[in-house]
Design a protein around this motif. Sequence first.
Motif, PDB file in Angstrom:
ATOM      1  N   LYS A  94       0.812  -1.210   0.000  1.00  0.00           N
ATOM      2  CA  LYS A  94       0.000   0.000   0.000  1.00  0.00           C
ATOM      3  C   LYS A  94       0.848   1.264   0.000  1.00  0.00           C
ATOM      4  O   LYS A  94       0.497   2.284  -0.608  1.00  0.00           O
ATOM      5  CB  LYS A  94      -0.923  -0.014   1.213  1.00  0.00           C
TER       6      LYS A  94
ATOM      7  N   ILE B 257       1.442   6.924  -6.790  1.00  0.00           N
ATOM      8  CA  ILE B 257       1.199   5.569  -6.276  1.00  0.00           C
ATOM      9  C   ILE B 257       0.244   5.617  -5.079  1.00  0.00           C
ATOM     10  O   ILE B 257      -0.628   4.748  -4.931  1.00  0.00           O
ATOM     11  CB  ILE B 257       2.534   4.906  -5.867  1.00  0.00           C
TER      12      ILE B 257
ATOM     13  N   ASP C 220      -2.235   7.981  -4.058  1.00  0.00           N
ATOM     14  CA  ASP C 220      -3.641   8.216  -4.403  1.00  0.00           C
ATOM     15  C   ASP C 220      -3.829   8.988  -5.711  1.00  0.00           C
ATOM     16  O   ASP C 220      -4.961   9.201  -6.153  1.00  0.00           O
ATOM     17  CB  ASP C 220      -4.357   8.962  -3.278  1.00  0.00           C
TER      18      ASP C 220
ATOM     19  N   TYR D 191      -3.304   8.067  -8.686  1.00  0.00           N
ATOM     20  CA  TYR D 191      -3.858   7.217  -9.733  1.00  0.00           C
ATOM     21  C   TYR D 191      -5.391   7.209  -9.732  1.00  0.00           C
ATOM     22  O   TYR D 191      -6.024   6.823 -10.725  1.00  0.00           O
ATOM     23  CB  TYR D 191      -3.329   5.791  -9.599  1.00  0.00           C
TER      24      TYR D 191
ATOM     25  N   ILE E 127      -1.435   2.585 -12.169  1.00  0.00           N
ATOM     26  CA  ILE E 127      -1.556   1.898 -10.880  1.00  0.00           C
ATOM     27  C   ILE E 127      -2.991   1.431 -10.708  1.00  0.00           C
ATOM     28  O   ILE E 127      -3.944   2.146 -11.057  1.00  0.00           O
ATOM     29  CB  ILE E 127      -1.183   2.827  -9.710  1.00  0.00           C
ATOM     30  N   GLY E 128      -3.149   0.227 -10.168  1.00  0.00           N
ATOM     31  CA  GLY E 128      -4.488  -0.282  -9.886  1.00  0.00           C
ATOM     32  C   GLY E 128      -4.500  -1.109  -8.622  1.00  0.00           C
ATOM     33  O   GLY E 128      -3.495  -1.725  -8.244  1.00  0.00           O
ATOM     34  N   ASP E 129      -5.623  -1.113  -7.936  1.00  0.00           N
ATOM     35  CA  ASP E 129      -5.776  -1.953  -6.742  1.00  0.00           C
ATOM     36  C   ASP E 129      -5.952  -3.399  -7.177  1.00  0.00           C
ATOM     37  O   ASP E 129      -6.603  -3.686  -8.191  1.00  0.00           O
ATOM     38  CB  ASP E 129      -6.990  -1.511  -5.926  1.00  0.00           C
ATOM     39  N   ILE E 130      -5.364  -4.319  -6.414  1.00  0.00           N
ATOM     40  CA  ILE E 130      -5.486  -5.733  -6.750  1.00  0.00           C
ATOM     41  C   ILE E 130      -6.951  -6.150  -6.747  1.00  0.00           C
ATOM     42  O   ILE E 130      -7.432  -6.853  -7.632  1.00  0.00           O
ATOM     43  CB  ILE E 130      -4.690  -6.603  -5.767  1.00  0.00           C
TER      44      ILE E 130
ATOM     45  N   ALA F 206     -10.455  -3.998  -6.108  1.00  0.00           N
ATOM     46  CA  ALA F 206     -11.069  -2.710  -5.750  1.00  0.00           C
ATOM     47  C   ALA F 206     -12.223  -2.866  -4.766  1.00  0.00           C
ATOM     48  O   ALA F 206     -12.591  -1.914  -4.076  1.00  0.00           O
ATOM     49  CB  ALA F 206     -11.557  -2.005  -7.021  1.00  0.00           C
TER      50      ALA F 206
ATOM     51  N   TYR G 180      -2.750  -4.346  -1.392  1.00  0.00           N
ATOM     52  CA  TYR G 180      -1.790  -4.502  -2.484  1.00  0.00           C
ATOM     53  C   TYR G 180      -2.247  -3.747  -3.735  1.00  0.00           C
ATOM     54  O   TYR G 180      -3.432  -3.601  -4.009  1.00  0.00           O
ATOM     55  CB  TYR G 180      -1.594  -5.986  -2.815  1.00  0.00           C
ATOM     56  N   LYS G 181      -1.245  -3.302  -4.465  1.00  0.00           N
ATOM     57  CA  LYS G 181      -1.485  -2.621  -5.732  1.00  0.00           C
ATOM     58  C   LYS G 181      -0.590  -3.230  -6.799  1.00  0.00           C
ATOM     59  O   LYS G 181       0.440  -3.843  -6.476  1.00  0.00           O
ATOM     60  CB  LYS G 181      -1.177  -1.118  -5.612  1.00  0.00           C
TER      61      LYS G 181
END
Length: 510
Positions: free
Chosen positions: A168, A211, A213, A215, A238-241, A243, A249-250
């Motif tokens: 995170k 990274i 916020d 994104y 960047i994306g959340d594993i 959502a 994790y990202k």
Amino acid sequence: MKCIYYLGLREETLQLFQQQLREIQLEVVTAEDILTQKADLTVCDILLVGEQVENPVRIAQQTFSKDKAISILLINDRANHQKVKSALQFAPFVGPTIQAVSSELGTALVPIVEDAMQRTEQRRSYVRIRSASTSVTAFTPNYMEKVRVSYMTRVLDEAPIGAALLAKDGTVLNVNNYIVRLLGLSDKEILGIAFAAHFPEVERIALQDFITDGYLSKQKHIFELGSADDRKFLEISIGDIDANSSSPYKIAIVNDVTEAAQARQRTLAHIDELQKLNEELQRVNEDLDTFVYTASHDLKSPILNIEGLVNLLEESLSQEQLGEVPELDHIRRSVERFKVTIEDLTEVARIQRSFGQEATELKVADMVTDVQQLLQPEIEKAGAMIEVDTQQAPVILFSRKNFKSVLLNLMSNAIKYQDPQRQLRIHIRATLHDNRFHLSVQDNGLGIPAGRQERVFQLFKRMHMHVQGSGIGLYIVKRIVSNSGGTVSVESREGEGTTFTVSLPALTHS
């Protein structure tokens, strides 16, 4: 030993495989061997259907129906490759084991064949595993999940794009090979450290914010990596594993866009350079116009003084004395020509200075009538017949003074260069086509030699020296038209006549 079945290969293609694949047995078969199942496909690793086979798709269909594991390559020359490839797309009873390739690839065919043979072996291994008497527990959900994870890990690791698993706070937990090659570091040097720490100091804060916020409001961003000598431009998203969960994790997807970014920078640099050159040319043009305008006015006084002195000299001499000084007549004619040249230069300067002059709605027929009245003595002397057709485009939004100048120069040009052997006819026509206004002035005069037509718009260029003129009228027409975003062209045949066509944007009142 591995085996290749082949049929219908050209001699040069066969020799290529024999030379490059020495440890592999090449065995010729016939189409009949395939169709009658005489050829044992299970002992072979690949079937090569060559350029000389009349119906390669049918051979491929028959082979696929008998052995869905063996790789089949349809090799054709450039003329037939696309045809066979298209036929495969729509043919029934074919599968992914069939591939069309071009013999134009030359030696590049060899690795394609080797790869296809390896895929045959993989398919057959998979079939053996499926058909083996393995206990049911070997394919439990846990086992299949391990296989799936292993497969996805392998695919991600070899992907042609960067992927990094981040905590995170941006700490790197795992990366694929692309990231390792991109950063030029080992796994140990990358893992357990903030991803932004591998970037130059000027980029770190912005990347860390992205990274954290950033994104959420901007999907992608480009960051620079490396020094000036070895700079890379990386597009990072960047994306959340997950959502929908609270997963800490990202994933960072990294794409090297250096070539595109550098090309864009070069393009912007060229645009900036062109803009500067354009501004410089604009200044030079303005200076030239100012010089022409000033010089033409400054020359008027001395030439008028010379003309006055000639008049005084003529008045002081008797008729007999005037006859003895013919040079005075030459001086007067030279002064007149000089005055005409000065007036023309003044007009050129005026045209440039009048660029952007307010446009008004003009009736084309009325403008033609005004110009005819100005040229009435010349028209009567030439015995000219003038036809006017403005029904298709009766009005134009343009500068009155400039439009009159265009008409005046084109019509007087037609009168000047009439053919003495026939009556002069001038046809003036206005039309509207493709949102553009077209004005044509056609005559049946002397015409212009084919090799000189492009020079008629140059300053001081005259095509017929026996006709009096300064060679500036058509130059003025081109300047007016070009300044208004239009074009002017000429079509002519010597001894038949000439047509000048002006094309202008069909402006309307806003």
